[in-house]
Design a protein around this motif. Sequence first.
Motif, mmCIF file in Angstrom:
data_model
loop_
_atom_site.group_PDB
_atom_site.id
_atom_site.type_symbol
_atom_site.label_atom_id
_atom_site.label_comp_id
_atom_site.label_asym_id
_atom_site.label_seq_id
_atom_site.Cartn_x
_atom_site.Cartn_y
_atom_site.Cartn_z
ATOM 1 N N THR A 28 -4.959 -2.796 -3.051
ATOM 2 C CA THR A 28 -5.774 -2.528 -1.971
ATOM 3 C C THR A 28 -5.175 -1.567 -0.706
ATOM 4 O O THR A 28 -4.319 -1.785 -0.226
ATOM 5 N N VAL A 29 -5.928 -0.208 -0.880
ATOM 6 C CA VAL A 29 -5.458 0.565 0.233
ATOM 7 C C VAL A 29 -6.447 0.885 1.318
ATOM 8 O O VAL A 29 -7.756 1.152 1.046
ATOM 9 N N PRO A 83 -4.975 -5.356 3.739
ATOM 10 C CA PRO A 83 -4.550 -4.490 2.567
ATOM 11 C C PRO A 83 -3.011 -4.819 2.243
ATOM 12 O O PRO A 83 -2.278 -5.121 2.685
ATOM 13 N N ASP A 84 -2.760 -4.205 1.081
ATOM 14 C CA ASP A 84 -1.298 -3.950 0.262
ATOM 15 C C ASP A 84 -0.616 -2.561 1.246
ATOM 16 O O ASP A 84 0.504 -2.716 1.533
ATOM 17 N N VAL A 85 -1.655 -1.855 1.259
ATOM 18 C CA VAL A 85 -1.168 -0.491 1.729
ATOM 19 C C VAL A 85 -1.999 -0.018 2.834
ATOM 20 O O VAL A 85 -3.246 -0.214 2.514
ATOM 21 N N GLY A 293 1.406 7.939 8.799
ATOM 22 C CA GLY A 293 2.273 7.526 7.550
ATOM 23 C C GLY A 293 1.371 6.495 6.667
ATOM 24 O O GLY A 293 0.234 6.200 6.968
ATOM 25 N N VAL A 294 1.999 6.177 5.438
ATOM 26 C CA VAL A 294 1.315 5.112 4.659
ATOM 27 C C VAL A 294 2.459 3.990 4.758
ATOM 28 O O VAL A 294 3.654 4.135 4.389
ATOM 29 N N ALA A 295 1.975 2.693 4.754
ATOM 30 C CA ALA A 295 3.054 1.635 4.931
ATOM 31 C C ALA A 295 2.499 0.697 3.914
ATOM 32 O O ALA A 295 1.526 0.618 3.516
ATOM 33 N N ILE A 296 3.538 -0.392 3.843
ATOM 34 C CA ILE A 296 3.124 -1.594 2.817
ATOM 35 C C ILE A 296 3.121 -2.693 3.888
ATOM 36 O O ILE A 296 4.068 -2.909 4.534
ATOM 37 N N SER A 297 2.241 -3.566 3.393
ATOM 38 C CA SER A 297 2.175 -4.680 4.195
ATOM 39 C C SER A 297 3.074 -5.812 3.710
ATOM 40 O O SER A 297 3.547 -5.862 2.458
ATOM 41 N N SER A 298 4.003 -6.492 4.842
ATOM 42 C CA SER A 298 5.036 -7.342 4.332
ATOM 43 C C SER A 298 4.683 -8.388 3.604
ATOM 44 O O SER A 298 5.270 -9.171 2.856
ATOM 45 N N SER A 299 3.077 -8.824 3.626
ATOM 46 C CA SER A 299 2.788 -9.741 2.780
ATOM 47 C C SER A 299 2.063 -9.512 1.333
ATOM 48 O O SER A 299 1.592 -10.417 0.669
ATOM 49 N N SER A 300 2.261 -8.162 1.111
ATOM 50 C CA SER A 300 1.860 -7.841 -0.134
ATOM 51 C C SER A 300 2.594 -8.296 -1.509
ATOM 52 O O SER A 300 4.014 -8.517 -1.125
ATOM 53 N N LYS A 301 1.978 -8.818 -2.173
ATOM 54 C CA LYS A 301 2.580 -9.263 -3.576
ATOM 55 C C LYS A 301 3.179 -8.194 -4.557
ATOM 56 O O LYS A 301 3.549 -8.649 -5.540
ATOM 57 N N HIS A 302 2.977 -6.810 -4.252
ATOM 58 C CA HIS A 302 3.389 -5.998 -5.373
ATOM 59 C C HIS A 302 3.983 -4.750 -4.564
ATOM 60 O O HIS A 302 3.591 -3.765 -4.683
ATOM 61 N N LYS A 303 5.115 -5.104 -3.899
ATOM 62 C CA LYS A 303 5.770 -4.003 -2.939
ATOM 63 C C LYS A 303 6.380 -3.080 -3.980
ATOM 64 O O LYS A 303 6.212 -2.053 -3.452
ATOM 65 N N ASP A 304 6.921 -3.427 -5.080
ATOM 66 C CA ASP A 304 7.245 -2.260 -5.972
ATOM 67 C C ASP A 304 6.169 -1.365 -6.531
ATOM 68 O O ASP A 304 6.237 0.034 -6.463
ATOM 69 N N ALA A 305 5.095 -1.756 -6.730
ATOM 70 C CA ALA A 305 3.937 -1.039 -7.302
ATOM 71 C C ALA A 305 3.440 -0.079 -5.982
ATOM 72 O O ALA A 305 3.082 1.004 -6.212
#
Length: 416
Positions: A28-29, A83-85, A293-305
């Motif tokens: 989810t972005v 979100p994840d991103v 910028g585009v960031a990743i949430s630390s709680s995302s379960k799909h960090k590599d993706a």
Amino acid sequence: MRCRSAVPLLLLSWLLCWLPSARAADLTVWHGYRASERAALEKVVATFNAAQGDKGTRVKLLAIPSDAFTDKISATLPRGTGPDVFVFPQDRLGGWVEGGNLLEPLDFFLEPAVRGRYVPGTLEALTYRGTVYALPLDFKSITMLYNKKLLPTPPRSTGELLKACKTLGASAAGQGGVCLAYPYTDFYYHAALMQAFGGRVFDPGPKVRLDAPENVKSLEFLLKWTAQKGLLPAEPSTALVTSLFNEGKAAIVFSGPWFIGEIAPGVDYGLAPLPTVDEAGGKPMRPWLTVEGVAISSSSKHKDAAFAFLAYLTGPEGARVMALEGRQNPALAQVYEEPAVAKDPVLSAIREQARTAVAMPNLPEMTMVWGPATSAMNAVSHKLASPKAALEEAQRTVQKEVKALRRGPAEAAPKP
């Protein structure tokens, strides 16, 4: 087929059951884009999803109203939801990092080739205390826009600007006209002139330094400009600046790409770098460089993706679409070598201005600067305080707020 549960075949059975229906990741972005920027982002995501195949990563976009975006991120990320991103401006970075483990550090993912592919200053804008927390997507900066009918050749220095304005005269721009229009009482816009004089907001530490001598000097210089009849408008609101330029009553405007959408049809305009400042030893005006910028949430379960999507969006495929269809200035340096981007007058002008721009501080304390600094600007322009006195007052106000921030709510609360 039916899945078996016999123990010796448990692992194989689980894989056979899982593979036909599972997807690598659903991301989810969140973003706050509208109009052409939103359409361009949707196109990039559609292309990315198609390239992943039926079982690959699937990105889902959610547009959040810009006036609610920051609050929603601040409310959801600490709870491990949201979100994840997400796409965000760099000035919020320090506050979110200091607020807890909200953003995933990206240094682990960053190969040297990735680090080196962005316009200088953009990756640094998304780095906090030595750690990269987002990849740069786009940047913005104010530059010079001029009416080609009134001023065929843009001035390269403040000396040339004043000479051109004297030749043009207020009457040449029409009754009630001025030569130059920009919101000079807004600290964001004044920063370009301040930083030409070597001014700054922070000293190392960081320590707030709004009362630096160079900052005072830049305001004293601005007062000389406001004293010249016909050079600047008396009350420089953004609405007035737009009106003056559209009516042919201002030859030059200092503004950013957001202003272009307000220019009336039929106005023949050009873009050029902000002038160098003769009174500052010929140094260039240095506006803020604001970076998304585009960031990743630390709680995302799909960090590599998620990082794979970040790399795609900020890479050649994403940058090309966001530039030509979204009308953004991508942070990817190589995209400006493409003919369609290189010949675009707006994209190339903002890219050129970025060479002298200064990345806006991403420190939490920066959010406390805007109000007091702009109050100082207004006090000076209305002759209510001298530049030195106004900036000293702004300095005291910000220092007080920063001290309360660093003590924290518990310590800042009055004792019974």
